[in-house]
Motif scaffolding. Structure first.
Motif, PDB file in Angstrom:
ATOM      1  N   TYR A 179       0.859  -1.185   0.000  1.00 13.35           N
ATOM      2  CA  TYR A 179       0.000   0.000   0.000  1.00 13.35           C
ATOM      3  C   TYR A 179       0.893   1.231   0.000  1.00 13.35           C
ATOM      4  N   VAL A 180       0.686   2.102  -0.991  1.00 14.63           N
ATOM      5  CA  VAL A 180       1.511   3.305  -1.129  1.00 14.63           C
ATOM      6  C   VAL A 180       0.615   4.530  -1.109  1.00 14.63           C
ATOM      7  N   CYS A 181       0.978   5.492  -0.253  1.00 14.84           N
ATOM      8  CA  CYS A 181       0.206   6.729  -0.135  1.00 14.84           C
ATOM      9  C   CYS A 181       0.968   7.859  -0.812  1.00 14.84           C
ATOM     10  N   GLY A 182       0.240   8.654  -1.599  1.00 13.89           N
ATOM     11  CA  GLY A 182       0.840   9.780  -2.291  1.00 13.89           C
ATOM     12  C   GLY A 182       0.527  11.095  -1.611  1.00 13.89           C
ATOM     13  N   ARG A 183       1.154  12.153  -2.099  1.00 12.37           N
ATOM     14  CA  ARG A 183       0.973  13.478  -1.512  1.00 12.37           C
ATOM     15  C   ARG A 183      -0.472  13.968  -1.614  1.00 12.37           C
ATOM     16  N   ASP A 184      -1.203  13.485  -2.634  1.00 11.95           N
ATOM     17  CA  ASP A 184      -2.603  13.903  -2.794  1.00 11.95           C
ATOM     18  C   ASP A 184      -3.557  13.045  -1.970  1.00 11.95           C
ATOM     19  N   SER A 186      -3.996   9.919  -2.057  1.00 11.09           N
ATOM     20  CA  SER A 186      -4.461   8.709  -2.733  1.00 11.09           C
ATOM     21  C   SER A 186      -3.649   7.514  -2.228  1.00 11.09           C
ATOM     22  N   ILE A 187      -4.253   6.339  -2.300  1.00 11.18           N
ATOM     23  CA  ILE A 187      -3.567   5.109  -1.923  1.00 11.18           C
ATOM     24  C   ILE A 187      -3.637   4.150  -3.098  1.00 11.18           C
ATOM     25  N   VAL A 188      -2.491   3.647  -3.508  1.00  9.15           N
ATOM     26  CA  VAL A 188      -2.418   2.689  -4.604  1.00  9.15           C
ATOM     27  C   VAL A 188      -1.969   1.348  -4.012  1.00  9.15           C
ATOM     28  N   ILE A 189      -2.613   0.277  -4.451  1.00  9.26           N
ATOM     29  CA  ILE A 189      -2.270  -1.054  -3.963  1.00  9.26           C
ATOM     30  C   ILE A 189      -1.583  -1.818  -5.090  1.00  9.26           C
TER      31      ILE A 189
END
Length: 195
Positions: A179-184, A186-189
């Motif tokens: 799970y990766v969280c971005g500055r905006d 958002s979370i991408v799996i």
């Protein structure tokens, strides 16, 4: 050992999660920037940072007694532990990962992350696939990337994109997903089996 380790500006505490009680508490003379338990040996690495100096402390997980203190002539931060390899992983100076043996607490190698890809912001270990993931929000990709390190070959194997300026990440061993969280926000799996 069913313990939770908690750091604050002046110390570290070990909480027993069964009885919800403090098992031990120790004073820390500097800010802790990372805490990594080594469960097989009931040890705890704590990385401290103060006045441009870094120290890696090793505590007995059961008692809080200091077992070892290492001044780091590199700037270690963002620690993680890789169970299959039994190694503590420390990013040094944004360009290398220092490997520390979990059993005898000695430096046993390093993994270069490439000089032109600096700016490591966070990292986590993938205990199932023996990999290390790290975020670089200022990478060469237009909006940063996530690097994938193979801990067996000690090389960066690939770079994942798709998150705007990735800033934090965590690995889920039950589903083999990252799970990766971005500055905006958002979370991408990512599916770690498929990279």
């Amino acid at each position: 050992h069913n313990r939770l380790y908690y750091t604050h500006w002046s110390g570290i505490e070990a909480l027993d999660c069964t009885s919800d009680t403090v098992v031990w508490s120790e004073y820390l003379w500097a800010r802790a920037i990372g805490v990594v338990p080594i469960p097989a040996y009931d040890k705890l690495h704590v990385v401290l940072f103060a006045l441009a100096s870094s120290y890696d402390y090793l505590f007995d997980g059961a008692t809080g007694k200091t077992l070892n203190e290492r001044y780091c002539d590199y700037d270690p931060y963002i620690p993680a532990f890789c169970r299959p390899a039994n190694k503590l992983l420390l990013v040094a100076d944004d360009k290398d990962v220092i490997l520390i043996d979990g059993e005898n607490d000695s430096i046993c190698g390093q993994i270069p992350l490439s000089m032109n890809r600096i700016g490591i912001h966070a990292m986590c270990a993938d205990s199932l696939n023996n990999r290390l993931y790290f975020c670089n929000p200022r990478g060469e990709a237009p909006m940063g990337y996530v690097g994938v390190v193979d801990c067996t070959s000690k090389k960066v194997r690939s770079y994942l994109t798709g998150v705007q300026y990735p800033s934090s990440l965590t690995y889920d061993p039950d589903n083999n997903e990252l799970y990766v969280c971005g500055r905006d926000s958002s979370i991408v799996i990512y599916d770690c089996a498929a990279d």
